[in-house]
Design a protein around this motif. Structure first.
Motif, PDB file in Angstrom:
ATOM      1  N   THR A 461       0.840  -1.192   0.000  1.00 42.53           N
ATOM      2  CA  THR A 461       0.000   0.000   0.000  1.00 42.53           C
ATOM      3  C   THR A 461       0.870   1.234   0.000  1.00 42.53           C
ATOM      4  N   PHE A 462       0.330   2.308  -0.583  1.00 46.68           N
ATOM      5  CA  PHE A 462       1.007   3.590  -0.547  1.00 46.68           C
ATOM      6  C   PHE A 462       0.465   4.466   0.588  1.00 46.68           C
ATOM      7  N   GLU A 463      -0.539   3.951   1.288  1.00 49.41           N
ATOM      8  CA  GLU A 463      -1.188   4.790   2.280  1.00 49.41           C
ATOM      9  C   GLU A 463      -0.380   4.795   3.566  1.00 49.41           C
ATOM     10  N   THR A 464       0.764   5.448   3.485  1.00 48.09           N
ATOM     11  CA  THR A 464       1.647   5.613   4.631  1.00 48.09           C
ATOM     12  C   THR A 464       1.991   7.094   4.756  1.00 48.09           C
ATOM     13  N   GLU A 465       1.831   7.644   5.926  1.00 47.15           N
ATOM     14  CA  GLU A 465       2.158   9.047   6.151  1.00 47.15           C
ATOM     15  C   GLU A 465       2.889   9.184   7.478  1.00 47.15           C
ATOM     16  N   LEU A 466       3.717  10.225   7.561  1.00 44.44           N
ATOM     17  CA  LEU A 466       4.458  10.496   8.796  1.00 44.44           C
ATOM     18  C   LEU A 466       4.156  11.902   9.277  1.00 44.44           C
ATOM     19  N   ASP A 467       4.008  12.018  10.589  1.00 45.00           N
ATOM     20  CA  ASP A 467       3.990  13.350  11.192  1.00 45.00           C
ATOM     21  C   ASP A 467       5.153  13.422  12.181  1.00 45.00           C
ATOM     22  N   GLN A 468       5.160  14.413  13.020  1.00 42.12           N
ATOM     23  CA  GLN A 468       6.300  14.611  13.923  1.00 42.12           C
ATOM     24  C   GLN A 468       6.388  13.534  15.002  1.00 42.12           C
ATOM     25  N   ASN A 469       5.314  12.780  15.172  1.00 49.02           N
ATOM     26  CA  ASN A 469       5.296  11.827  16.277  1.00 49.02           C
ATOM     27  C   ASN A 469       5.128  10.371  15.851  1.00 49.02           C
ATOM     28  N   TYR A 470       4.415  10.150  14.757  1.00 47.08           N
ATOM     29  CA  TYR A 470       4.046   8.776  14.416  1.00 47.08           C
ATOM     30  C   TYR A 470       4.226   8.512  12.914  1.00 47.08           C
ATOM     31  N   PHE A 519      -7.440  11.447   8.387  1.00 49.92           N
ATOM     32  CA  PHE A 519      -7.929  10.082   8.279  1.00 49.92           C
ATOM     33  C   PHE A 519      -9.393  10.180   7.837  1.00 49.92           C
ATOM     34  N   GLN A 520      -9.689   9.528   6.714  1.00 44.60           N
ATOM     35  CA  GLN A 520     -11.014   9.691   6.102  1.00 44.60           C
ATOM     36  C   GLN A 520     -11.807   8.405   6.147  1.00 44.60           C
ATOM     37  N   VAL A 521     -13.049   8.512   6.581  1.00 42.01           N
ATOM     38  CA  VAL A 521     -13.956   7.378   6.563  1.00 42.01           C
ATOM     39  C   VAL A 521     -15.338   7.889   6.166  1.00 42.01           C
ATOM     40  N   LYS A 522     -15.827   7.396   5.040  1.00 40.94           N
ATOM     41  CA  LYS A 522     -17.150   7.759   4.517  1.00 40.94           C
ATOM     42  C   LYS A 522     -17.312   9.273   4.431  1.00 40.94           C
ATOM     43  N   ASN A 523     -16.282   9.933   3.864  1.00 42.91           N
ATOM     44  CA  ASN A 523     -16.280  11.378   3.614  1.00 42.91           C
ATOM     45  C   ASN A 523     -16.223  12.225   4.885  1.00 42.91           C
ATOM     46  N   HIS A 524     -15.949  11.600   6.013  1.00 41.33           N
ATOM     47  CA  HIS A 524     -15.721  12.323   7.248  1.00 41.33           C
ATOM     48  C   HIS A 524     -14.213  12.319   7.517  1.00 41.33           C
ATOM     49  N   PHE A 525     -13.666  13.492   7.788  1.00 43.26           N
ATOM     50  CA  PHE A 525     -12.220  13.642   7.942  1.00 43.26           C
ATOM     51  C   PHE A 525     -11.870  13.867   9.417  1.00 43.26           C
ATOM     52  N   TYR A 526     -10.893  13.087   9.887  1.00 43.21           N
ATOM     53  CA  TYR A 526     -10.480  13.142  11.286  1.00 43.21           C
ATOM     54  C   TYR A 526      -8.983  13.430  11.363  1.00 43.21           C
ATOM     55  N   ARG A 527      -8.604  13.995  12.479  1.00 45.11           N
ATOM     56  CA  ARG A 527      -7.197  14.185  12.817  1.00 45.11           C
ATOM     57  C   ARG A 527      -6.947  13.559  14.195  1.00 45.11           C
ATOM     58  N   PHE A 528      -5.664  13.431  14.509  1.00 43.54           N
ATOM     59  CA  PHE A 528      -5.323  12.791  15.780  1.00 43.54           C
ATOM     60  C   PHE A 528      -4.724  13.827  16.726  1.00 43.54           C
ATOM     61  N   SER A 529      -5.248  13.828  17.960  1.00 50.54           N
ATOM     62  CA  SER A 529      -4.739  14.718  18.999  1.00 50.54           C
ATOM     63  C   SER A 529      -3.829  13.918  19.925  1.00 50.54           C
ATOM     64  N   ARG A 530      -2.542  14.278  19.929  1.00 53.18           N
ATOM     65  CA  ARG A 530      -1.604  13.558  20.794  1.00 53.18           C
ATOM     66  C   ARG A 530      -1.895  13.843  22.253  1.00 53.18           C
ATOM     67  N   GLU A 531      -2.304  15.070  22.543  1.00 55.98           N
ATOM     68  CA  GLU A 531      -2.586  15.438  23.930  1.00 55.98           C
ATOM     69  C   GLU A 531      -3.753  14.624  24.492  1.00 55.98           C
ATOM     70  N   GLN A 532      -4.809  14.465  23.656  1.00 56.59           N
ATOM     71  CA  GLN A 532      -5.987  13.744  24.141  1.00 56.59           C
ATOM     72  C   GLN A 532      -5.953  12.258  23.784  1.00 56.59           C
ATOM     73  N   GLU A 533      -4.932  11.873  23.017  1.00 54.38           N
ATOM     74  CA  GLU A 533      -4.812  10.482  22.583  1.00 54.38           C
ATOM     75  C   GLU A 533      -6.127  10.005  21.956  1.00 54.38           C
ATOM     76  N   ALA A 534      -6.659  10.815  21.068  1.00 54.43           N
ATOM     77  CA  ALA A 534      -7.950  10.474  20.452  1.00 54.43           C
ATOM     78  C   ALA A 534      -8.055  11.158  19.084  1.00 54.43           C
TER      79      ALA A 534
END
Length: 960
Positions: A461-470, A519-534
């Motif tokens: 898969t090409f669906e690999t991305e990096l941010d500053q933490n993960y 992160f996209q699921v059924k046209n809904h876009f999400y991001r990850f909060s490291r502080e809230q771990e969610a």
């Protein structure tokens, strides 16, 4: 004035290459569709092309007139069966054609079929023998003009006049509403005021065969000759048109051409396909057999009502979609399935299933094949620029590309792609077939560092991305959240997510937009909060994709445009200078099914040059080309037929108020549909509805035929609509018809039924009244008869009752008699027993010696003996007993005699005695036989009755 003209020409020369390429593209190949003679069922050569107001195409073919409506090919022949060399359609839809010694027109009848009317018959017989071959037809000043080598015929108001050629005509041309003829001696002639006027200085063309004349700016004309090249005239002088286009024509000869959008000239050649040039003679496009045409000899070219190009070839017909923002690089450019592309140092690189290819990026773009980089024959998944270094991720490993060759192999494992690592300058990570690897760039170039431990699964898969933490990796059904160690040698932690939101299961894609991971699921876009771990939803981004289909991929290009994949198709949100987005999906619908699923590749160089990877090559997209090419299609009911007849043929039937009525025996109807839409015909869809039979529109389908059987009588309306490959729906076309009822459900039949019912009611009423009267008479008679019968019955019953009483009395008497007989039998038996006793006494008396008795006693003894003997001899009880026994057992004896007719009277007596359960001794005494005789009689009786030894004789007799 000349200075202004020069400035104008310079200005045009500067702007035309950019604006024109937005219309006829010089990069790649347009979509080409070839039609072979086996498809259109005609001759090989096609000499002329025209189009009617419905969009149907017509071809002057060697075997006659060929018509194409997008779905069906039709062929119509001239009466003499000759080839048609010219055709022209007027505003009324009449199709004027010309052949050898014949010209006239085709016109549709009331069913839509074309019928031919000859105009050559209007000429007198002498002129009719010298018509010759009609090569050109023009619509000019209300007249239809037919030009042959020897004459010009003018048709108007059902009359034909003619003008003889001064010497011999070659061809004729209608340019800027002026009609020109080429004469073999006088040069070019202009038709003015019903006369042919020679133009000065045009005798220079007497040794040249002019096939076409095109208008140029400043009242100039461009003349295309067969073998001498291209010439320009301003009405005074004639000069060769020294341009790229002329060089091409001189080498390959010219068979004329046409103009597209008044900006480009299409020049047909004999030897090498055709070219499209601008008004300055610069070649914009060149197509030949090597680039998709089925033949290199172009006899004629025609621009249809959507500015697409049709070619009549020496062998076949070809459609070229010039009115599209897409052009293609296919197998003719040496490339296969494209997974990625990138522009680097003026070279376009393309990663394909056959390796890594490159092509110089010049303006103008050189029309030549791509070249393969040596050492990259294997599958190339990606080509990227990392730290200004060109890297290729392929099946052969991680490759460094320099000077169009593999300069270094970083790792021999197969790789899918590379990503820069945040906060680690000069380091990047590669996604291989079995995990991840670290690479570093230093002064000596890029080096392989190490394999990252802790994860060695095949990712694919090409669906690999990096941010500053993960490092985020999507591998169905999980989303991996992985933390790299500081030394980049291992994954310190790996966490699996099966879903990122409670309301939506799974995950569809990972993408970087505006340097943030979504992160996209059924046209809904999400991001990850490291502080809230969610994960949390980005409402703004979700709103942006609210009105798009459910997407599976999102790619942000170099201009900030957002490309998304859905249902094997593609769409884009174009970003303007203000940051607002504009959605486009329709233009890309033609790519549906050709995109590489899960590996969508979009390479935006600039708005005019966007490259998209396909399963069979690469497509070039110019987003600045107007979308006016997306028009509403037309839908037609191609044919309407029923057994033994066809009401509609084609789409030319004139709309009338005449109602179509079918007999009930023809209630099996068949419809075929068509739409004169020639771009991406295979993706043209139809939907239909027969009212009132169908409640709803049928689902969209490529099937262009529908049958209905056993329709009831009534009024029906067949409605049809079409949807083209861009998703645009046509207006509704319909045809109304009526199915007459069967004769037994016709109005007249119902009227007859009504009259018959009335008559039947009247007759029935009269008959009922008569019947009632008769019934009353017969009822009286019947009542009298019933009374008499009842009276007679009563009398009969009374008589029967009396007889029954008499019978009962008789039966009662008989019963009394039988009872008496039984009593007598009983008494007789008692007497018999008494006699037996007396006989016994007699025998005992005989044994007494009377000699010892005195005389008195002896006298009394003898007197007693005589008295006893007299009593025994005079007693008739035996005979009475036999009589009474027969009376008592009469019915038994009767049944026994009937069942065994051969039985004797003696055996009947024995059967009676046995039935009465008498002993053998008693029977012997009654029958006056010995005991042995009784046994013998019993044996004979058993034999006559058919009894074996085991069967009981007395029980058998009792059962009778």
């Amino acid at each position: 004035m000349k200075f202004i003209n020069v400035i104008l020409l310079l200005f045009l020369s500067l702007i035309l290459p950019t604006t024109s390429t937005g219309q006829v593209k010089s990069i790649g190949l347009p979509d080409i569709k070839n039609y072979k003679r086996t498809e259109y069922k005609g001759g090989t050569q096609n000499w002329n092309i025209d189009q009617d107001k419905n969009g149907n195409l017509y071809f002057a073919n060697n075997s006659g007139l060929i018509k194409f409506d997008g779905a069906t090919w039709y062929k119509y022949s001239l009466p003499n069966g000759e080839a048609i060399r010219s055709l022209k359609i007027d505003a009324t839809g009449r199709i004027f054609v010309g052949g050898n010694n014949e010209f006239g027109y085709f016109e549709s009848n009331n069913k839509g079929a074309l019928k031919y009317t000859s105009l050559s018959k209007l000429i007198d017989k002498k002129a009719n023998t010298n018509i010759n071959l009609i090569w050109r037809i023009h619509l000019y000043n209300g007249e239809i003009i037919f030009q042959s080598f020897t004459k010009v015929f003018f048709y108007k108001n059902n009359k034909v006049r003619s003008i003889d050629a001064p010497n011999k005509f070659q061809f004729s041309f209608l340019v800027n509403n002026k009609l020109y003829f080429q004469d073999k001696v006088l040069g070019i002639l202009e038709y003015r005021n019903n006369k042919l006027v020679a133009l000065k200085g045009t005798e220079v063309f007497n040794d040249k065969e002019i096939w076409s004349v095109f208008p140029l700016p400043n009242n100039r004309l461009l003349l295309a000759t067969l073998e001498k090249g291209l010439f320009v005239t301003d009405g005074k002088t004639v000069q060769p048109w020294e341009t790229e286009a002329n060089d091409f024509i001189r080498k390959n000869s010219s068979l004329g051409g046409c103009i597209i959008r008044n900006k480009f000239i299409i020049l047909n050649s004999v030897l090498n396909g055709f070219i499209v040039c601008d008004l300055n003679g610069k070649i914009v496009q060149h197509l030949n057999r090597q680039k998709g045409l089925q033949n290199n000899t172009i006899l004629t070219s025609f621009v249809d009502n959507k500015n697409n190009l049709w070619l009549g070839l020496d062998n076949g017909i070809t459609f070229v979609n010039e009115n599209s923002p897409f052009t293609f690089f296919d197998y003719s450019y040496n490339i296969g399935t494209v997974y990625s592309s990138v522009l680097h140092n003026g070279i376009l690189y393309v990663a394909t299933n056959q390796g890594l290819f490159y092509h110089t990026w010049n303006k103008p773009f050189k029309d030549e094949p791509f070249n393969r980089i040596e050492g990259t024959i294997a599958q190339a998944w990606n080509v990227q620029i990392i730290n200004n270094t060109l890297l290729c991720a392929s099946n052969s490993g991680a490759l460094v590309i320099k000077d169009n060759k593999v300069s270094k192999v970083l790792d021999n494992k197969g790789y899918f792609g590379f990503k820069a690592i945040p906060n680690h300058e000069n380091y990047f990570i590669g996604e291989s077939y079995n995990g991840f690897s670290i690479f570093r760039k230093d002064a000596n170039g890029i080096e392989y560092v190490n394999q990252v431990e802790g994860f060695d699964e095949i990712t694919n898969t090409f669906e690999t991305e990096l941010d500053q933490n993960y490092l985020w990796l999507k591998k169905d059904p999980y989303l991996y959240q992985m933390t790299l160690s500081d030394d980049l040698k291992r994954f310190e932690s790996i966490k699996k997510h099966t879903q990122i939101a409670q309301t939506h299961k799974g995950i569809n894609s990972i993408q970087v937009i505006n340097k943030k991971i979504y992160f996209q699921v059924k046209n809904h876009f999400y991001r990850f909060s490291r502080e809230q771990e969610a994960f949390f939803e980005d409402v703004k981004m979700t709103t942006l994709f609210k009105n798009t289909p459910q997407i599976n991929t999102v790619i942000e290009d170099s201009n900030g445009n957002l490309w998304y994949g859905f249902n094997e198709s593609l769409g884009v949100l174009f970003k303007d200078k203000t940051g607002a987005f504009t959605k486009k999906e329709a233009p890309f619908s033609n790519l549906a099914g050709n995109l590489v699923n899960n590996y969508i590749s979009v390479n935006t160089i600039d708005p005019n040059n966007i490259f998209i990877g396909l399963t069979d090559g690469l497509t070039h997209y110019d987003s600045k080309i107007s979308e006016k090419f997306i028009t509403k299609p037309k839908a037609f009911i191609e044919s309407f037929s029923f057994p033994n007849d066809t009401i509609l043929i084609g789409n030319l039937r004139a709309v009338t108020d005449n109602e179509i009525t079918l007999p009930y025996s023809s209630n099996h109807v068949k419809f075929t549909f068509s739409s004169p839409t020639y771009e991406n015909q295979e993706k043209l869809l139809y939907s239909y509805k027969l009212e009132p039979f169908d409640d709803n529109w049928r689902n969209w389908s490529t099937v262009a035929i529908k049958e209905y059987t056993n329709l009831r009588e009534g009024n029906y309306t067949m409605k049809i609509r079409a949807k083209n490959s861009y998703g645009v729906i046509s207006d509704i076309n319909e045809v109304a018809f009526k199915i007459a009822p069967p004769w037994y459900r016709h109005f007249i039949a119902y009227l007859i039924y009504f009259l018959l019912v009335i008559g039947a009611i009247y007759i029935t009423s009269n008959r009922v009244q008569s019947k009632i009267r008769k019934n009353k008479y017969y009822e009286t008679i019947e009542q009298r008869r019933l009374y008499l019968e009842k009276e007679s019955k009563i009398r009969h019953e009374q008589h029967e009752l009396e007889k029954e009483i008499e019978k009962l009395k008789s039966d009662k008497l008989q019963i009394k008699i039988l009872a008496k007989d039984k009593e007598l039998v009983s008494n007789s038996l008692q007497v018999v027993k008494k006699n037996k006793v007396l006989n016994g006494i007699i025998h005992k008396l005989k044994d007494i010696d009377t000699n010892i008795l005195d005389d008195t006693t002896k006298f009394e003894f003898n007197k007693l003996h005589r008295s006893i003997v007299k009593e025994v001899n005079t007693d008739k009880s035996w005979k009475d007993l036999e009589k009474h026994i027969k009376n008592v057992h009469f019915e038994f004896l009767k049944r026994l005699k009937e069942k065994y007719p051969t039985i004797s009277p003696r055996e009947l007596d024995l059967s009676t005695y046995l039935l009465m359960n008498m002993s053998t001794k008693e029977i012997a005494e009654i029958m006056n036989i010995s005991g042995g005789g009784v046994e013998l009689a019993r044996y004979r009786l058993r034999k006559k009755l058919g009894l074996n030894k085991k069967e009981n004789l007395i029980g058998f007799l009792m059962s009778i």
